[in-house]
Design a protein around this motif. Structure first.
Motif, PDB file in Angstrom:
ATOM      1  N   THR A 303      54.235  12.473  25.321  1.00 53.79           N
ATOM      2  CA  THR A 303      53.630  13.068  26.470  1.00 53.79           C
ATOM      3  C   THR A 303      53.961  14.438  26.744  1.00 53.79           C
ATOM      4  O   THR A 303      53.452  15.316  27.036  1.00 53.79           O
ATOM      5  CB  THR A 303      53.700  12.201  27.502  1.00 53.79           C
ATOM      6  OG1 THR A 303      52.763  11.049  27.216  1.00 53.79           O
ATOM      7  CG2 THR A 303      53.014  12.657  28.724  1.00 53.79           C
ATOM      8  N   GLY A 307      52.334  18.048  26.518  1.00 54.59           N
ATOM      9  CA  GLY A 307      52.529  18.962  27.800  1.00 54.59           C
ATOM     10  C   GLY A 307      52.861  20.508  27.542  1.00 54.59           C
ATOM     11  O   GLY A 307      52.399  21.361  27.825  1.00 54.59           O
ATOM     12  N   ARG A 310      50.043  22.450  25.735  1.00 53.53           N
ATOM     13  CA  ARG A 310      49.133  22.921  26.625  1.00 53.53           C
ATOM     14  C   ARG A 310      49.571  23.875  27.517  1.00 53.53           C
ATOM     15  O   ARG A 310      48.801  25.010  27.792  1.00 53.53           O
ATOM     16  CB  ARG A 310      48.666  21.748  27.333  1.00 53.53           C
ATOM     17  CG  ARG A 310      48.076  20.670  26.820  1.00 53.53           C
ATOM     18  CD  ARG A 310      47.426  19.648  27.986  1.00 53.53           C
ATOM     19  NE  ARG A 310      47.052  18.460  27.255  1.00 53.53           N
ATOM     20  CZ  ARG A 310      47.745  17.201  27.284  1.00 53.53           C
ATOM     21  NH1 ARG A 310      48.870  17.428  28.038  1.00 53.53           N
ATOM     22  NH2 ARG A 310      47.418  16.440  26.570  1.00 53.53           N
TER      23      ARG A 310
END
Length: 468
Positions: A303, A307, A310
């Protein structure tokens, strides 16, 4: 497209005198031709006097002693998958094809080691130790074909080396046939040890690892193993509008203190070439993809990587929940080079820069391609800064070939300027000798020459490679 030369067979008297069974002596001109070079595009190679396929260390001893007595150069080779000309013949050489020395001697489950002959294929070792719940991490893209001996000779890296290290990190000990200060050519020595620790004397096993066959012939290797990973790795995919943006994401992952097991980059040209060949169902619309493989238990690390992608400007970034899809993406990474090679001769780079400099190096590659009018596709072990720009030049197009070679040299200079190196894992061989001399100081080059002259005073082992 290689600088081919006509081969000639070994003389009958040389075959008889070698002491090696004639069934393992090769004099067929077509076979000799195939054994005279590796996969390095446009690297020159000479005409060997013959080739031998030994089966044992004793065979290698006999061949080395025979060649030393007659001053015949010795060129060891494994599967011939190298990309720097490191296994290319010189005129008058004896090719020592170690591919038949392919026995796994021992898997020691108590001490987590394996001892193998040099011709064992990397993936075959992986499969064998996996049956015992163990894992051999070094995984070059050529793992289905390349040999452990070749991996050791070039200190091969691979997809998992970001977290788990390169071949040298797994070599505990070596057996080699040498000459020089050890005694007469044909002497067998044991280097390193089987213990986890050991500092008795200089690290000669480490010295031989990455020496590209220039110090002697490696005949047995003891490697450390790890327990097999208990959970299937998680895969995070990020798509980017440019390769430079993907490079910025790589630098951001490093700054965030995240250490994926693998962090790979493929540009659009590579993805399309693989998809047109293998039809894996890949989407190749983005300029570049980053593939991160995470093997820390739980989803937290995956995760976090998504992140970071992005935040660094990814068009999209997701954790793959489809194991087949994830496997297809990493298969595409491994297949990129052969997919492009189907389309055109490919001159392969192997530069490595500090991870924070990956965006700048990717920008330099784009600038160099535009300046020379060359088509350059890029794959990379991006997480450790090891980039593999692939320069395409259509067969028979001499202008494109000259442009490719000029771009190749400019990328070496750009990597050095960024504090990098001209070869991260393929080795110096023939193609990187000039670049190595740019990278290393005269004093360091002199030390390397001195080591070679000490260990191989007759200059018989793979002459002309690395230091020239």
């Amino acid at each position: 497209m290689r600088a081919r030369r006509e081969s000639r067979p070994a003389r009958a008297d040389q075959r008889r005198d070698s002491g090696v069974s004639e069934v393992n002596v090769i004099d067929d001109p077509d076979v000799l031709e195939s054994l005279s070079h590796d996969d390095a595009e446009w690297a020159p190679y000479g005409r060997p006097v013959g080739a031998v396929r030994p089966l044992t260390t004793a065979d290698v001893q006999e061949v080395v002693a025979f060649c030393a007595e007659r001053q015949i150069p010795i060129v060891p080779r494994g599967a011939g998958t190298g990309l720097s000309g490191g296994a290319n013949a010189v005129d008058g050489a004896m090719i020592l094809d170690l591919s038949k020395m392919n026995r796994i001697v021992e898997i020691d489950t108590e001490n987590l080691t394996a001892t193998v002959q040099p011709g064992v294929i990397n993936d075959d070792l992986k499969k064998a130790v996996a049956e015992h719940g163990l894992w051999y991490p070094p995984d070059p893209a050529s793992a289905p074909w390349s040999t452990i001996g070749g991996n050791v000779s070039t200190n091969a890296g691979g997809l998992c080396c970001l977290k788990y290290g390169v071949t040298r990190d797994y070599v505990l000990g070596l057996e080699a046939v040498v000459g020089g200060p050890a005694g007469a050519y044909g002497t067998v020595v044991k280097l390193g040890r089987r213990t986890t620790k050991g500092v008795a004397g200089y690290d000669l096993a480490g010295l031989f690892t990455g020496s590209e066959g220039t110090f002697g012939v490696i005949t047995e290797i003891t490697v450390r193993l790890r327990p097999a990973r208990r959970e299937a790795p998680r895969t995070v995919v990020g798509a980017f509008g440019s390769v430079v943006a993907a490079g910025e994401a790589v630098a951001a992952v490093t700054r965030a203190g995240l250490v994926p097991a693998a962090l790979e980059l493929l540009d659009r040209t590579c993805l399309r070439a693989v998809e047109e060949w293998k039809h894996l169902g890949l989407e190749a619309d983005a300029a570049a993809l980053l593939l991160a493989q995470l093997d820390t238990p739980g989803d937290e690390e995956a995760t976090a990587v998504a992140g970071v992608f992005r935040a660094a400007g990814a068009l999209w970034a997701e954790q793959s929940t489809d194991e087949i899809e994830a496997e297809a993406l990493f298969a595409a990474r491994r297949l990129a080079y052969p997919a492009l090679e189907r389309l055109s001769p490919v001159l392969t780079e192997d530069i490595c820069v500090p991870r924070s400099k990956v965006p700048q190096m990717l920008a330099s590659i784009e600038e160099i391609a535009a300046r020379h009018g060359s088509t350059i596709a890029t794959i990379a072990h991006a997480g450790d800064g090891n980039l593999h720009p692939l320069i395409l030049a259509p067969a028979g197009d001499e202008q494109a070939k000259r442009a490719a070679q000029a771009a190749f040299e400019d990328m070496l200079a750009a990597a050095i300027a960024l504090g990098g190196t001209v070869t991260g894992e393929h080795g110096v061989g023939l193609l990187k000798r000039a670049g190595m001399k740019q990278e290393l100081s005269p004093a360091v080059l002199a030390m390397q020459v001195a080591v070679k002259q000490t260990l191989d005073p007759l200059n018989l082992f793979n002459p002309g490679k690395v230091i020239g």
